[in-house]
Design a protein around this motif. Structure first.
Motif, PDB file in Angstrom:
ATOM      1  N   SER A  39       0.810  -1.217   0.000  1.00 15.78           N
ATOM      2  CA  SER A  39       0.000   0.000   0.000  1.00 15.78           C
ATOM      3  C   SER A  39       0.842   1.265   0.000  1.00 15.78           C
ATOM      4  N   PHE A  40       1.976   1.260   0.704  1.00 13.34           N
ATOM      5  CA  PHE A  40       2.803   2.465   0.738  1.00 13.34           C
ATOM      6  C   PHE A  40       3.773   2.549  -0.434  1.00 13.34           C
ATOM      7  N   GLY A  41       4.216   1.415  -0.951  1.00 13.27           N
ATOM      8  CA  GLY A  41       5.248   1.438  -1.973  1.00 13.27           C
ATOM      9  C   GLY A  41       4.762   1.339  -3.399  1.00 13.27           C
ATOM     10  N   TYR A  42       3.744   0.517  -3.636  1.00 13.90           N
ATOM     11  CA  TYR A  42       3.411   0.208  -5.018  1.00 13.90           C
ATOM     12  C   TYR A  42       2.043   0.694  -5.477  1.00 13.90           C
ATOM     13  N   SER A  43       1.093   0.843  -4.569  1.00 18.14           N
ATOM     14  CA  SER A  43      -0.250   1.236  -4.985  1.00 18.14           C
ATOM     15  C   SER A  43      -0.283   2.615  -5.627  1.00 18.14           C
ATOM     16  N   ALA A  44       0.435   3.562  -5.055  1.00 14.91           N
ATOM     17  CA  ALA A  44       0.450   4.914  -5.628  1.00 14.91           C
ATOM     18  C   ALA A  44       1.079   4.912  -7.017  1.00 14.91           C
ATOM     19  N   ARG A  45       2.129   4.112  -7.198  1.00 10.35           N
ATOM     20  CA  ARG A  45       2.750   4.019  -8.524  1.00 10.35           C
ATOM     21  C   ARG A  45       1.808   3.388  -9.533  1.00 10.35           C
ATOM     22  N   LEU A  46       1.073   2.365  -9.098  1.00 12.12           N
ATOM     23  CA  LEU A  46       0.132   1.718 -10.005  1.00 12.12           C
ATOM     24  C   LEU A  46      -0.978   2.668 -10.415  1.00 12.12           C
ATOM     25  N   ILE A  47      -1.448   3.490  -9.479  1.00 15.62           N
ATOM     26  CA  ILE A  47      -2.528   4.417  -9.802  1.00 15.62           C
ATOM     27  C   ILE A  47      -2.051   5.507 -10.749  1.00 15.62           C
ATOM     28  N   THR A  48      -0.782   5.915 -10.652  1.00 17.13           N
ATOM     29  CA  THR A  48      -0.284   6.918 -11.594  1.00 17.13           C
ATOM     30  C   THR A  48      -0.097   6.326 -12.992  1.00 17.13           C
ATOM     31  N   CYS A  49       0.157   5.025 -13.068  1.00 18.82           N
ATOM     32  CA  CYS A  49       0.331   4.388 -14.380  1.00 18.82           C
ATOM     33  C   CYS A  49      -0.990   3.958 -15.000  1.00 18.82           C
ATOM     34  N   PHE A  50      -1.916   3.509 -14.175  1.00 13.60           N
ATOM     35  CA  PHE A  50      -3.200   3.010 -14.663  1.00 13.60           C
ATOM     36  C   PHE A  50      -4.326   3.814 -14.029  1.00 13.60           C
ATOM     37  N   ASP A  51      -5.515   3.614 -14.537  1.00 11.13           N
ATOM     38  CA  ASP A  51      -6.685   4.264 -13.963  1.00 11.13           C
ATOM     39  C   ASP A  51      -6.966   3.650 -12.588  1.00 11.13           C
ATOM     40  N   HIS A  52      -7.488   4.448 -11.665  1.00 11.99           N
ATOM     41  CA  HIS A  52      -7.718   3.932 -10.317  1.00 11.99           C
ATOM     42  C   HIS A  52      -8.764   2.819 -10.283  1.00 11.99           C
ATOM     43  N   HIS A  53      -9.692   2.833 -11.235  1.00  8.84           N
ATOM     44  CA  HIS A  53     -10.689   1.764 -11.303  1.00  8.84           C
ATOM     45  C   HIS A  53     -10.029   0.420 -11.634  1.00  8.84           C
ATOM     46  N   VAL A  54      -9.052   0.443 -12.508  1.00  8.81           N
ATOM     47  CA  VAL A  54      -8.358  -0.785 -12.894  1.00  8.81           C
ATOM     48  C   VAL A  54      -7.565  -1.343 -11.717  1.00  8.81           C
ATOM     49  N   VAL A  55      -6.898  -0.475 -10.979  1.00 10.58           N
ATOM     50  CA  VAL A  55      -6.092  -0.914  -9.834  1.00 10.58           C
ATOM     51  C   VAL A  55      -6.996  -1.496  -8.743  1.00 10.58           C
ATOM     52  N   LEU A  56      -8.103  -0.822  -8.446  1.00 12.74           N
ATOM     53  CA  LEU A  56      -9.012  -1.333  -7.426  1.00 12.74           C
ATOM     54  C   LEU A  56      -9.663  -2.644  -7.858  1.00 12.74           C
ATOM     55  N   LEU A  57     -10.008  -2.769  -9.122  1.00 12.91           N
ATOM     56  CA  LEU A  57     -10.575  -4.024  -9.615  1.00 12.91           C
ATOM     57  C   LEU A  57      -9.558  -5.157  -9.516  1.00 12.91           C
ATOM     58  N   ALA A  58      -8.302  -4.878  -9.822  1.00  8.85           N
ATOM     59  CA  ALA A  58      -7.262  -5.901  -9.697  1.00  8.85           C
ATOM     60  C   ALA A  58      -7.088  -6.330  -8.241  1.00  8.85           C
ATOM     61  N   GLY A  59      -7.153  -5.392  -7.312  1.00  6.64           N
ATOM     62  CA  GLY A  59      -7.062  -5.727  -5.895  1.00  6.64           C
ATOM     63  C   GLY A  59      -8.230  -6.569  -5.426  1.00  6.64           C
ATOM     64  N   MET A  60      -9.431  -6.247  -5.903  1.00  4.37           N
ATOM     65  CA  MET A  60     -10.605  -7.031  -5.534  1.00  4.37           C
ATOM     66  C   MET A  60     -10.556  -8.438  -6.108  1.00  4.37           C
ATOM     67  N   VAL A  61     -10.098  -8.543  -7.354  1.00  2.54           N
ATOM     68  CA  VAL A  61      -9.984  -9.864  -7.977  1.00  2.54           C
ATOM     69  C   VAL A  61      -8.928 -10.707  -7.260  1.00  2.54           C
ATOM     70  N   ALA A  62      -7.792 -10.108  -6.911  1.00  5.80           N
ATOM     71  CA  ALA A  62      -6.745 -10.847  -6.190  1.00  5.80           C
ATOM     72  C   ALA A  62      -7.241 -11.305  -4.824  1.00  5.80           C
ATOM     73  N   THR A  63      -7.953 -10.446  -4.115  1.00  2.00           N
ATOM     74  CA  THR A  63      -8.467 -10.816  -2.800  1.00  2.00           C
ATOM     75  C   THR A  63      -9.518 -11.911  -2.902  1.00  2.00           C
ATOM     76  N   THR A  64     -10.442 -11.782  -3.840  1.00  5.90           N
ATOM     77  CA  THR A  64     -11.495 -12.783  -3.999  1.00  5.90           C
ATOM     78  C   THR A  64     -10.925 -14.132  -4.406  1.00  5.90           C
ATOM     79  N   THR A  65      -9.992 -14.128  -5.336  1.00  5.72           N
ATOM     80  CA  THR A  65      -9.374 -15.379  -5.772  1.00  5.72           C
ATOM     81  C   THR A  65      -8.608 -16.040  -4.637  1.00  5.72           C
ATOM     82  N   ALA A  66      -7.859 -15.252  -3.894  1.00  2.00           N
ATOM     83  CA  ALA A  66      -7.088 -15.817  -2.785  1.00  2.00           C
ATOM     84  C   ALA A  66      -7.995 -16.374  -1.693  1.00  2.00           C
ATOM     85  N   LEU A  67      -9.092 -15.688  -1.384  1.00  3.54           N
ATOM     86  CA  LEU A  67     -10.008 -16.199  -0.370  1.00  3.54           C
ATOM     87  C   LEU A  67     -10.711 -17.464  -0.847  1.00  3.54           C
TER      88      LEU A  67
END
Length: 110
Positions: A39-67
């Protein structure tokens, strides 16, 4: 991690895997570190490179798949899928789905 999942995973570690209370606590210890690094190191960089919707969707998909994978842990899982005590005095390792869930939570903690 949701409190229900934490409680069930702690029961799994103590009842099925045979961990003591201290080893179960040590298994949870790397989780907040992974969330903090992501959250401190990579999320901000990802949001500057991609749209925030894409980053949040990727986080939700990773969490759902892992659970979903964490919910399917068998009793006799291999060492890379389920926590097993390593040889020697090292702390126990986390299962791969648990680490994936923490990465997803780190991305969502923007």
């Amino acid at each position: 991690m949701q409190p229900e999942v934490s409680a069930l995973l702690a029961l799994y570690l103590q009842s099925v895997a045979g961990y003591s209370s201290v080893k179960t606590g040590m298994a949870y210890l790397p989780g907040p570190l992974v969330i903090a690094v992501i959250s401190f190191g990579y999320s901000a960089r990802l949001i500057t490179c991609f749209d925030h919707h894409v980053v949040l969707l990727a986080g939700m998909v990773a969490t759902t798949t892992a659970l979903a994978l964490l919910g399917r842990l068998p009793v006799d899982a291999s060492s890379c899928a389920a926590p097993r005590p390593p040889p020697g005095p090292h702390p126990p390792t986390q299962p791969l789905p648990m680490v994936g869930e923490r990465i997803g939570q780190g991305v969502l903690a923007v």
